[in-house]
Motif scaffolding. Structure first.
Motif, PDB file in Angstrom:
ATOM      1  N   UNK A 124      34.100  37.843  44.136  1.00 54.59           N
ATOM      2  CA  UNK A 124      34.500  39.232  43.683  1.00 54.59           C
ATOM      3  C   UNK A 124      33.924  39.640  42.150  1.00 54.59           C
ATOM      4  N   UNK A 125      34.047  38.806  41.302  1.00 56.44           N
ATOM      5  CA  UNK A 125      33.561  38.893  39.747  1.00 56.44           C
ATOM      6  C   UNK A 125      31.913  38.759  39.721  1.00 56.44           C
ATOM      7  N   UNK A 126      31.361  38.138  40.425  1.00 56.93           N
ATOM      8  CA  UNK A 126      30.130  37.814  40.586  1.00 56.93           C
ATOM      9  C   UNK A 126      29.379  39.081  41.861  1.00 56.93           C
ATOM     10  N   UNK A 127      30.436  38.977  42.613  1.00 58.59           N
ATOM     11  CA  UNK A 127      29.858  39.951  43.712  1.00 58.59           C
ATOM     12  C   UNK A 127      29.163  41.768  42.781  1.00 58.59           C
ATOM     13  N   UNK A 128      30.167  42.155  42.279  1.00 57.57           N
ATOM     14  CA  UNK A 128      30.315  43.351  41.519  1.00 57.57           C
ATOM     15  C   UNK A 128      29.277  43.423  40.399  1.00 57.57           C
ATOM     16  N   UNK A 129      28.890  41.836  39.778  1.00 51.34           N
ATOM     17  CA  UNK A 129      27.788  42.030  38.859  1.00 51.34           C
ATOM     18  C   UNK A 129      26.355  41.926  39.658  1.00 51.34           C
ATOM     19  N   UNK A 130      26.060  41.347  40.539  1.00 57.84           N
ATOM     20  CA  UNK A 130      25.210  41.684  41.701  1.00 57.84           C
ATOM     21  C   UNK A 130      24.738  42.958  41.781  1.00 57.84           C
ATOM     22  N   UNK A 131      25.547  43.728  42.463  1.00 64.03           N
ATOM     23  CA  UNK A 131      26.236  44.828  42.736  1.00 64.03           C
ATOM     24  C   UNK A 131      25.521  46.318  42.123  1.00 64.03           C
ATOM     25  N   UNK A 132      26.175  45.891  40.223  1.00 64.29           N
ATOM     26  CA  UNK A 132      26.377  47.030  39.453  1.00 64.29           C
ATOM     27  C   UNK A 132      27.566  47.773  39.926  1.00 64.29           C
ATOM     28  N   UNK A 133      28.848  47.599  41.472  1.00 61.52           N
ATOM     29  CA  UNK A 133      29.535  48.495  41.359  1.00 61.52           C
ATOM     30  C   UNK A 133      29.912  48.867  40.441  1.00 61.52           C
ATOM     31  N   UNK A 134      30.695  49.878  39.843  1.00 62.06           N
ATOM     32  CA  UNK A 134      32.043  50.186  39.000  1.00 62.06           C
ATOM     33  C   UNK A 134      33.561  49.182  39.688  1.00 62.06           C
ATOM     34  N   UNK A 135      33.609  48.220  39.252  1.00 59.78           N
ATOM     35  CA  UNK A 135      35.519  48.380  40.080  1.00 59.78           C
ATOM     36  C   UNK A 135      35.799  46.637  39.045  1.00 59.78           C
ATOM     37  N   UNK A 136      37.156  46.413  39.446  1.00 55.14           N
ATOM     38  CA  UNK A 136      37.632  45.488  38.412  1.00 55.14           C
ATOM     39  C   UNK A 136      38.345  44.666  39.251  1.00 55.14           C
ATOM     40  N   UNK A 137      37.654  43.227  38.987  1.00 55.43           N
ATOM     41  CA  UNK A 137      38.891  42.538  39.541  1.00 55.43           C
ATOM     42  C   UNK A 137      39.747  41.482  38.603  1.00 55.43           C
ATOM     43  N   UNK A 138      40.705  41.124  39.139  1.00 53.29           N
ATOM     44  CA  UNK A 138      42.063  39.980  37.793  1.00 53.29           C
ATOM     45  C   UNK A 138      42.485  39.319  38.876  1.00 53.29           C
ATOM     46  N   UNK A 139      42.416  38.085  37.930  1.00 55.73           N
ATOM     47  CA  UNK A 139      43.437  36.907  38.519  1.00 55.73           C
ATOM     48  C   UNK A 139      44.500  36.476  38.307  1.00 55.73           C
ATOM     49  N   UNK A 140      45.490  36.950  38.873  1.00 55.74           N
ATOM     50  CA  UNK A 140      47.052  36.225  38.290  1.00 55.74           C
ATOM     51  C   UNK A 140      47.429  35.266  38.531  1.00 55.74           C
ATOM     52  N   UNK A 141      47.694  34.453  37.219  1.00 59.88           N
ATOM     53  CA  UNK A 141      48.272  32.874  37.572  1.00 59.88           C
ATOM     54  C   UNK A 141      49.581  33.257  37.380  1.00 59.88           C
ATOM     55  N   UNK A 142      50.103  33.026  38.762  1.00 56.74           N
ATOM     56  CA  UNK A 142      52.261  33.475  39.018  1.00 56.74           C
ATOM     57  C   UNK A 142      52.253  32.441  38.966  1.00 56.74           C
ATOM     58  N   UNK A 143      53.186  31.582  38.400  1.00 58.92           N
ATOM     59  CA  UNK A 143      54.139  30.653  38.027  1.00 58.92           C
ATOM     60  C   UNK A 143      55.560  30.114  38.623  1.00 58.92           C
ATOM     61  N   UNK A 144      56.701  29.904  39.254  1.00 59.45           N
ATOM     62  CA  UNK A 144      57.744  29.601  39.426  1.00 59.45           C
ATOM     63  C   UNK A 144      57.960  30.325  40.823  1.00 59.45           C
ATOM     64  N   UNK A 145      57.667  30.634  42.110  1.00 58.14           N
ATOM     65  CA  UNK A 145      56.929  31.218  43.022  1.00 58.14           C
ATOM     66  C   UNK A 145      58.826  30.294  43.342  1.00 58.14           C
ATOM     67  N   UNK A 146      58.520  29.123  43.724  1.00 57.72           N
ATOM     68  CA  UNK A 146      59.281  28.581  43.976  1.00 57.72           C
ATOM     69  C   UNK A 146      61.176  28.166  43.379  1.00 57.72           C
ATOM     70  N   UNK A 147      61.985  29.811  43.673  1.00 59.25           N
ATOM     71  CA  UNK A 147      63.124  30.051  43.227  1.00 59.25           C
ATOM     72  C   UNK A 147      63.032  30.586  41.321  1.00 59.25           C
TER      73      UNK A 147
END
Length: 475
Positions: A124-147
């Protein structure tokens, strides 16, 4: 369709490095709040791909966020990388053989989950850069889902306040849009304290904390007849007080997981279980200290996002497994029962397909089965922002979750194939939202309507902090 093909190609451009990332995470299984090596791998990949990185998110050292793009809507893609205890297993075989006795293992596929989510965010980041469209993509690395409920702590800390849409997925045996059902869940510890004494010479002077735990368990078992049928309560002994039967145990600790269809129902059950614990303490003349370890809400569905995600699945088609993938999956199925396999079909509302070790179809969105409902901290994100989740086939049909068979399949070519497929589905859904303002508006309206009468209340009390674990000492 042109945008879909473009984003899918961008996923394929990076697939090898993210398959390698997934395999590295598989090889360093770390349980809740100890994911220091795993988060370091994800952080390094974020930096390598050009994301602006925020570490120590919500004060959690194993949480990370990467952002790319400018202005426009903010799309969050959620990843996980925690493992489970006791489910170590050698990869690529079909018999129980741990890498390390009693070691950790990726028995829920979170090595795949986080890697695919980061792959989708990169595309999605690469697509935003290639198209020049406004928008932000975030990746959230989330620990500890298991309990560990890390996402609930992250929501409480305001990490998603400016996010417009959240997207995630989970490895599965069937490819489908998640049904948007989960149970609210509290993990609560009950620590009983009594008085030690000689169990033969002076038993009358002792007050058994272990007796209190046992009486509490009996009381909760009697309560099961008088609670909603879709609620769930389970427990694990954390400390039975020692191994000497000739000593009256002065201390004992039990952990309960209390689940219900919604937050209000869970909170009501919590209070009933607390009363039973207090009654057990009264009967044994012990005291009980009650503490909440973690808690999550029930998930909130979002119809417009689910429809958009299903359309992406239909355009992309099923995961393209090959004969070798099916052969290995058949060997895994040979370790399962017929009921395991029937159960997977029953939960999605489809008849059993014979000689189908891997899911070579997409479950229709309008078909509903008998969901076997668990809990997830994705639910708390879903109350904060409109959220959608995919289930994508990465392992043999019938494979139970949290099993050695999941760990065994975690590095297989089929797992990689499903992981990349999931990244395409998520990335495709993300750009749909960016391109279609009406889709985002409908998703937000759906979310607002669902939360209007029942606003979000974090299920974790304010005084409860994430149970952060220390960084392991260097060898």
């Amino acid at each position: 369709m042109q945008n879909s093909e473009q984003i899918w190609q961008l996923v394929d451009d990076h697939r090898r490095e993210f398959e390698d990332l997934s395999d590295r995470i598989w090889g360093m299984p770390e349980i809740a709040y100890t994911e220091y090596s795993s988060v370091a791998e994800h952080t390094a990949m974020l930096k390598e791909q050009g994301f602006k990185v925020t570490e120590n998110l919500a004060g959690i050292p194993t949480a990370v966020m990467g952002e790319a793009g400018e202005a426009g809507p903010v799309i969050a893609i959620l990843g996980e990388y925690d493992a489970l205890p006791g489910l170590s297993q050698i990869a690529g075989i079909a018999e129980r053989q741990p890498v390390e006795p009693n070691g950790n293992g990726h028995a829920c596929g979170h090595n795949l989950l986080g890697s695919a989510a980061l792959l989708a965010a990169t595309a999605a980041k690469d697509w935003l850069a290639a198209t020049g469209r406004p928008g932000r993509v975030r990746y959230y690395g989330c620990p500890a889902e298991e309990g560990g409920a890390a996402k609930a702590f992250m929501v409480r800390a305001g990490c998603f306040e400016d996010v417009d849409i959240a997207i995630t997925w989970h490895p599965a045996s069937m490819t489908r849009v998640d049904e948007g059902l989960s149970l609210a869940n509290t993990r609560m510890d009950f620590h009983f304290t009594g008085r030690a004494s000689h169990a033969a010479a002076a038993p009358h002077l002792g007050r058994s904390a272990l007796d209190a735990v046992e009486l509490m368990n009996v009381g909760v078992n009697y309560m099961r007849e008088h609670m909603p049928s879709d609620a769930r309560i389970h427990y694990a002994m954390l400390d039975s007080g020692g191994i000497a039967p000739n000593v009256v145990q002065a201390s004992a600790k039990v952990r309960y997981a209390i689940r219900a269809r919604d937050l209000a129902g869970m909170l009501a059950l919590n209070e009933r279980v607390k009363k039973i614990a207090q009654g057990a303490a009264l009967m044994t003349e012990t005291t009980v200290a009650i503490s909440i370890m973690s808690a999550v809400s029930n998930i909130l569905p979002n119809t417009p996002l689910e429809e958009a995600m299903h359309q992406n699945m239909e355009r992309l088609g099923p995961v393209p497994f090959d004969a070798a993938d099916r052969d290995y999956a058949a060997k895994i199925q040979a370790t399962l029962s017929e009921e395991d396999i029937r159960n997977d079909y029953r939960r999605v509302g489809l008849p059993v397909r014979e000689n189908t070790p891997l899911c070579d179809f997409i479950v229709p969105h309008d078909v509903k089965g008998e969901p076997m409902i668990g809990s997830t901290d994705v639910a708390d994100v879903s109350w904060a922002v409109p959220t959608v989740q995919a289930r994508v086939a990465t392992h043999a049909i019938g494979t139970p979750g949290h099993s050695w068979q999941i760990t065994a399949q975690g590095k297989a070519p089929a797992a990689h194939m499903g992981m990349v497929h999931a990244a395409k589905i998520m990335a495709g859904t993300a750009i749909n939202v960016m391109l279609d303002e009406t889709l985002m508006a409908r998703a937000k309206r759906d979310h607002q309507e669902r939360t209007a009468k029942t606003p979000y209340v974090c299920p974790i009390p304010e005084d409860v902090k994430p149970p952060i674990q220390p960084r392991p000492k260097a060898a």
